[in-house]
Design an enzyme around this catalytic site. Structure first.
Site, short mmCIF file in Angstrom:
data_model
loop_
_atom_site.label_atom_id
_atom_site.label_comp_id
_atom_site.label_asym_id
_atom_site.label_seq_id
_atom_site.Cartn_x
_atom_site.Cartn_y
_atom_site.Cartn_z
N HIS D 96 33.49 -9.32 54.84
CA HIS D 96 33.38 -9.66 53.42
C HIS D 96 33.72 -11.12 53.24
CE1 HIS D 96 33.82 -9.86 49.17
NE2 HIS D 96 35.13 -9.98 49.20
N HIS D 98 32.98 -14.80 50.39
CA HIS D 98 32.43 -15.30 49.13
C HIS D 98 31.46 -16.44 49.43
CE1 HIS D 98 35.29 -13.36 46.10
NE2 HIS D 98 35.65 -12.87 47.27
N ASP D 121 12.98 -10.23 59.86
CA ASP D 121 13.48 -10.14 61.24
C ASP D 121 14.78 -9.34 61.31
OD1 ASP D 121 11.52 -11.55 62.62
OD2 ASP D 121 12.51 -13.50 62.38
N HIS D 187 30.54 -9.81 42.21
CA HIS D 187 31.59 -10.06 43.19
C HIS D 187 31.04 -10.89 44.38
CE1 HIS D 187 35.12 -8.17 45.68
NE2 HIS D 187 34.95 -9.44 45.93
N TYR D 245 11.25 -8.48 71.39
CA TYR D 245 11.99 -9.73 71.19
C TYR D 245 13.24 -9.70 72.07
CZ TYR D 245 14.63 -13.43 68.87
OH TYR D 245 15.35 -14.57 68.61
#
Lengths: 248, 248, 248, 248
Positions: D96, D98, D121, D187, D245
């Site tokens: 998490h 910001h 992708d 948020h 890939y």
């Protein structure tokens, strides 16, 4: 003795230039170097981070698309590089990245207008954005068809995406040596040059030009393209017959 | 003994300041340093990357535009520098770059409005953007005419491009010592100062002011210019007769 | 023995934090540190670049605005700092910069709406933008009046500039300890805190919040403020009576 | 012998990756690493700066949300991590931050459209933005309810915020393993992956995709999403059954 050593070295150094110029994060870009006498190109292996890359990881591919040297899988974009080497004579290096400003234009499906001398110092036309590939083109040889689409759009630019705020592409054909960069619609930039490092240089030019053009649109959405007497002058003083920029 | 050594050193250090301040990539900028007693200026050679540059690469040009010292070709923008030294008395350094925010304004063909104290700390007027050069001006001495265009626009700003969201330039004449920067329409910024390093400082100021002005337009397209009682105060506390900013 | 040594050290370290956090170029910012028992604050000298600054360059000013220690001239913004220390009890550090996102909002003459938890983690109100100073306020004690304007706008926010896309400021009074930052209209940000480093921290918070708010407006010009049940929660979990963020 | 040492090491290294990738300043982000056999996860302590963090500061939490090892308080977002580990099987790391572009989209309350191959992708759907939490959800277990909201929005995306310029979310359910990122409305971003470092990688992907999408909207507000035959191709060549890939 490795007869591909010099070519691998060229491709390797040019790949390292990608993160150095801020053109890709993680593994999001690749460069190849072509040797027309050997008839092969050296390309980055698929999915290897730049700081893990070593000279001997470079993969050698011939003009039939076959791996002739190297242990790793080549970049998944290898068939695109192959098509461009086969179709555009005079280019010896190709660079593909997802650099953010150029990619944003590709995702916006707009060709980049010719707005200033920074752009005209490097190419005398707008920067073309191709259509997105069709379902058929994707399902039957996606990467190869990406190269073919680029080639065909240079042959007939009336099929290109419109130039932002300007309209359809105004030329009949585009010279890939004088216009060493393109946006693939919805995907991102490819650029090329006389060698591998030049192709990265052109990728950096494209990113800077794309950034400025986005900002011009933000400052003045009623912008117009620069008159051709200026853009031609700037292109010619660097690249024309009587060029006087730089040292000979 | 090289009588130009000190001048070359000044020009050399100021050229290195360009990439350090993020004002140009590759070879996309140049600085010169002028010595009015010797009647010459030292300027960056054309097309040489900053990290390859050495002190002795600097080229010495006299006021007839002749090379009087140095092995390399001078910057292709040399005739622009020459015109400015001849026409603007009191300036001893000139900087030209393609810094992206300033160049975006030049490409947008808009003069930069005076929106805040950051701008007013350094110049008390909007930052002028010239017209694009005409076909004739481009074909007969392009770089020289760029300098002349700057000079003439300072003499008669009614010929300048409009100030974004404000309108025509409101002054009769502009003092180049108090307004040490300009945008050449469709091209990019030139700045100058009392010495070469000051001209780079002013290039950096212009880039920061251009960035902020673009963002102001994004936040509030109905912005207005700052009242002159504030802009004059800020200019005067740094540059006026009774300036009280800094150490004496 | 220098009784101001600790205070100078605090101010010195906090000033070095300005360029480290990317909040100012050249000399475009200053921090002071206040000691309420000694009744003085230490502040950056005027016009000195951060990399030339030394501990002993810090200037000590008392609450009558007199220099009581130091050889250099204090920041020209010293009277603004003085007013804020006198009017806002509980603050011991003040920071002023021209950080570009915050300054763009100040130049746009708009208060910053409360759009997310990043903002609400640090203050529970929109970030206020004051009016521009009047001619009289500029001519009779400009820097002092800047401080007074900030103070008066916190006392009566109905005089503040509108919040972008929201309207007039909705509160009767603003608590400066809980809202440690402001934009001075047409000028730029001031921030403060429990010590000098905290004031720079708040300057960095303001810059990040200002950047995000500009981008929100670009993505969705019809944005609305975050509901107060969320903003209050975020503020309180860090700063409320039962705060549970961080280590005690 | 510390049986959690390896898990702490994984969480510690992944937390250091946050500032290295430019995803958070100060303490504004956290990563956890989950071990499903031990039934615990290691998470960053609350409010500790990355450059002060040490391996032994990591806090071990079990699936009842109890601290089973570590001296410091865990991240205040711990209950969100806990909910995601309980509800999304197959994920072993959560991040998490910001980060500013992703957070701007979250504050703009818009899901991010699928505009290009850079996005495709990594995930084959638009990036979902949840509603803002209700007053009740905030007051009775805010962090836990944040996790539950994410889970429920993946189960029923009709409750998500609209995709910019596109409209409501077009799918019935979203697979969290194939779509390892989300925006919480008002948020900011959460991302996850097969281990802690992958969750940071996905946070970086999200930031880059969010940036490009904002720029596409600036260049061409009438943009459309990329056709699914291209996005599916790109997703599948990296993640599908016949992926080609990278190196095996």
């Amino acid at each position: 003795m490795d007869k591909y050593k010099k070519l691998k070295e060229e491709a390797y150094q040019a790949n390292l230039e990608i993160p150095k110029q801020g053109l890709a994060i993680y593994t999001w870009g690749n460069v190849s170097a072509f040797d027309k006498y050997l008839g092969v190109f050296a390309i980055k292996p698929s999915g290897v981070a730049y700081d893990k890359l070593s000279l001997n990881d470079m993969v050698i591919i011939d003009l039939d698309g076959q791996k002739v040297d190297g242990k790793l899988n080549p970049s998944s974009d290898t068939p695109t590089h192959l098509q461009l080497y086969k179709q555009f004579s005079g280019i010896n290096g190709i660079c593909h990245t997802h650099s953010p400003y150029a990619t944003a234009w590709a995702q916006a499906m707009k060709s980049i207008p010719l707005l200033g001398t920074t752009h005209a110092d490097h190419l005398a036309n707008p920067i073309i954005c191709t259509k997105a590939l069709s379902k058929e083109q994707v399902e039957n040889g996606y990467e190869e068809n990406t190269g073919i689409l680029i080639y065909k759009t240079f042959k007939d630019p009336s099929s290109a995406q419109e130039i932002l705020n300007v309209g359809p592409y105004p030329f009949r054909e585009i010279n890939p040596v004088q216009n060493p960069m393109v946006l693939v619609g919805g995907h991102g930039p490819f650029s090329w040059g006389k060698d591998a490092l030049s192709s990265v240089y052109n990728a950096r030019v494209l990113e800077e030009v794309a950034k400025m053009a986005m900002w011009v649109n933000s400052i003045n959405p009623a912008f117009t393209q620069l008159p051709s007497h200026i853009t031609k002058k700037h292109y010619d003083r660097k690249h024309g017959k009587n060029a006087y920029y730089g040292q000979e």
